[in-house]
Design an enzyme around this catalytic site. Sequence first.
Site, PDB file in Angstrom:
ATOM      1  N   GLY A   1       5.592   3.930  -4.213  1.00  0.00           N
ATOM      2  CA  GLY A   1       5.818   2.594  -4.792  1.00  0.00           C
ATOM      3  C   GLY A   1       4.778   2.199  -5.821  1.00  0.00           C
ATOM      4  O   GLY A   1       5.107   1.807  -6.942  1.00  0.00           O
ATOM      5  N   GLU A   2       3.519   2.308  -5.468  1.00  0.00           N
ATOM      6  CA  GLU A   2       2.472   1.950  -6.426  1.00  0.00           C
ATOM      7  C   GLU A   2       2.081   3.110  -7.347  1.00  0.00           C
ATOM      8  O   GLU A   2       1.848   2.885  -8.535  1.00  0.00           O
ATOM      9  CB  GLU A   2       1.247   1.419  -5.692  1.00  0.00           C
ATOM     10  CG  GLU A   2       1.487   0.019  -5.144  1.00  0.00           C
ATOM     11  CD  GLU A   2       0.667  -0.260  -3.913  1.00  0.00           C
ATOM     12  OE1 GLU A   2      -0.168  -1.151  -3.957  1.00  0.00           O
ATOM     13  OE2 GLU A   2       0.858   0.465  -2.909  1.00  0.00           O
TER      14      GLU A   2
ATOM     15  N   GLY B   1       4.697   7.966   0.156  1.00  0.00           N
ATOM     16  CA  GLY B   1       5.151   6.768  -0.555  1.00  0.00           C
ATOM     17  C   GLY B   1       4.752   6.827  -2.014  1.00  0.00           C
ATOM     18  O   GLY B   1       3.705   7.354  -2.377  1.00  0.00           O
TER      19      GLY B   1
ATOM     20  N   ALA C   1       0.816  -1.219   0.000  1.00  0.00           N
ATOM     21  CA  ALA C   1       0.000   0.000   0.000  1.00  0.00           C
ATOM     22  C   ALA C   1       0.849   1.269   0.000  1.00  0.00           C
ATOM     23  O   ALA C   1       0.401   2.336   0.416  1.00  0.00           O
ATOM     24  CB  ALA C   1      -0.979  -0.004   1.179  1.00  0.00           C
TER      25      ALA C   1
END
Lengths: 323, 294
Positions: A282-283, A280, A87
Site C-alpha cells: 500500500g505505501e 503489503g 503501515a
Amino acid sequence: MKKRGKGIAATFYGTGYGNGFPDVSKAVAEVDHDGNVNIYVCATEVGQGAKTIIIQMVAEILGLGMNDIHLISEDTSQTLDTGTAAASRQTYNTGNAVKKAVEVLKSKLLEKAKEHLKLPSLLGLEVKDKVIYLKTFPKKRVCFKDLIEEKISVEETFTAQTVQMDEETGQGAPYWPYTFSCYGVEVEVDTETGIIEVIKGVCAQDVGRAINPELIEGQIDGGFSMGLGYGIMEKLNCKDGEIKNNKFSKYLIPTALDMPELEKIIVEDPESSAPFGAKGIGEPVILPAAPAILNAIYDAIGVRFYEIPVTPDKVLSEINREI
Amino acid sequence: MINKCINPKTVEEALDILESNGKDVKLIAGGTDLVIDLRNNKIDKNILMNISKLKELRFITIDENEITIGSGTKFIEIIENQHIKEKIVGLWKACKSVGSPQIRNMGTIGGNICNGSMAADSVPPLLALDATALIIGKNKTRSVPLRELYLDKGKVDIADDEILYAIKFHRLREKESISFEKLGLRKALAIARISCSIYINLENNSIKDIKIATGALGKYPQRENHIEKRLVNKKVDEIILKDIAEEMSKHVSKRLKGRSSRSFKSIAIKGIFAEAYKSAIKGANDESHKSHNK
Ligand SMILES: Cc1cc2nc3c(=O)[nH]c(=O)nc-3n(C[C@H](O)[C@H](O)[C@H](O)COP(=O)(O)OP(=O)(O)OC[C@H]3O[C@@H](n4cnc5c(N)ncnc54)[C@H](O)[C@@H]3O)c2cc1C
C-alpha cells in the site's frame, strides 16, 4: 521550450508498526453446523482490497469459491483486534493470522472427516467446495454440513517480529519484512511556464507474492498518483502547525488526466514469513514516484530541487536564476 | 440568507419578478459558482430565482454574419456545436477547459461571464472576439460591449432588474481565427493562473486586425490594447515575437505590482502569449488554405 528528462528512484519500506511496537492481528475462522465458513477479522477496507485478498487466502486453503466465504470485518462487536489498516500491514499481519486460523480449522475438519469416514490416516484427504474426500477414492466423501454438529471455531494470533532501535546508536532491526520498489519516469518541463508533465512511468514493485495482480496494479496506479501529487502539486502550506492551504480548489491533487501511462512490473520473490509469500504494498507503491520525478527534472533542466512540491513558480524562478 | 426560491416558467415571468423585487433576488443558473458562495454565506439577498430551466436562454444561433449564444447555454452544448468547434476554436478550447465534465454539464456561459471572476475561461476569447452582451429587463433591452461590462472584481454592469440574455459576436471569415491558451496547474479542474486568447485577421501576410485578451492577470479579464497596437498592420515575418512577449511580461509585472504571484505570472505570460499568438497565426493561415481548396 519543452525539455525532457528521465529519472529513477529505488526505495525500501519496512512493513508494520516497527521499532518494537506490538504489532498483533487476531483472526477467528469457523465452520457452523450448516457448513458455512465464517471468518472474523477487523481489517478495515479502505479500497486497498484487504477483504478481497483475505477471502482469496481462505478460498485457497479450504478449496472454496470466493462466494462460499462469509467475511465479517470492521465490526468490533463481532471481531477481535486486527490492528489498523495502516503501515501496509493487513496483507502480511492479518493475512498470517487468517492463514494460521484457517489451517488449524482445516486440520480439525480433516481429523473429523478421517473419523467419520473411518480411515486409518489423513493421507490423501482433500477439501473442495465444502466436501472432504479421499483423492484416490473420491466416493469416500463427506460434506461439511454432515460432518459438523456443533460449530468449530478457531482463534489464532499473529505477532510480527520487531526490535526497538537503540536510541543512542539508532541501530536495531525495527521492521520485518521489507518491501522494495524501483520506478523510472520521464518528464517534460516547459521552461517558459514551469509546468512539469510526467509523460511516462515504469514501476517495478516487489510484492513477495502477487495474490491478486490486478489489485496490485490498481495500488500502483493510485500510489503513483499520490507520489506525483506529493512531488509536484500538493502544498499544505503549514504555518505554526496549521494547514493554511485548506481548500481543494487550491490544494491540488492529480486528476485522471494528469496520470501518465504506467508500465508495471510485479516482482515476485516470496517472503518466507508471509502468508503465501505476500507482502503489503500500500505505501511502498507511493514512495519512489516523487524522487524519480525530481531526478527526471534534474535530468531535464539541470536544477536539483531539495524541497517538494516542485511547483511551476519554483521551476521558473530556478531556471531564471540559472541564466 | 436565502429563505425563498422561485422557479419562473418563462423569461417574461422572471423579468416581472425582477422588476418588482429585483434588489432582493439572486439569480442561479448552473449554480457551480453560486452554490459555493451560498455555502460561504456570501449572498446577502433572500430570494433565489432559478433561471436554469428557461429554454429561451439556451440556444446557439448562427446566421450569416453573427453567432449568438444564449446566457443559459451550458458549456457542454457549446463544446458539442460543430461550427464552434471548427471555426471558433479559441472559444471552443476555453469552454472545453472549464472544470470537469460534471462542471461543464452544469455551468453556463452566462454564469461564467456574470460571476465576474478574473479567471473565467470563456471570457478572454469572447473579449478577443469583441463580443457584445445583450441585457434585458422588463420592457427594456440594451447592448454592452463585453469589454465594458466589467466594473470591478466580481462586479458586472447588470442591474438588479436585468439579466444577461445572450452574448453575440461576428462569424469568422477566411484568414480570421481565434486561439486560446491556458496555464492551469493540472490538466483538469484547474482554475486558470493565466489565460490568453488572440483573434487575428491576416491580409497578405500582414496583421490587419488583432485583439488580445488575457485572464487572471488583473481584477477581471481584459484586452491588451497596447500590445495590439504594436502588432497591427505589421508584416507577420517582421514581427519578433520574443520582443513582444517581453513587452507583455513587463506590462504584466507592472499591473501585478505588490502581488505574490507577480514574479511567476510575469515570466509565465511570455510562453502562454507566444503559444496563443502562434496558434492564432496558424489558424488564420489554415483557414485561408482551407477556403482556397474549396
Ligand atoms: C469544481 C469547479 C471547477 C471549476 N472550474 C472552472 C474553470 O476551469 N474555468 C472557469 O472559468 N470556471 C470554473 N468554475 C466556475 C464555474 O463553473 C463557471 O464560472 C460557470 O460558468 C458558472 O456558471 P453557472 O451557470 O454555474 O453560474 P451560477 O453559479 O449559477 O451563477 C454565477 C453568477 O452569475 C449570475 N448569473 C448567472 N446567470 C446569469 C444571467 N443570465 N444574468 C445575470 N446574472 C447571471 C449569478 O447570479 C451568480 O452571481 C469551476 C467551478 C467549480 C465548482
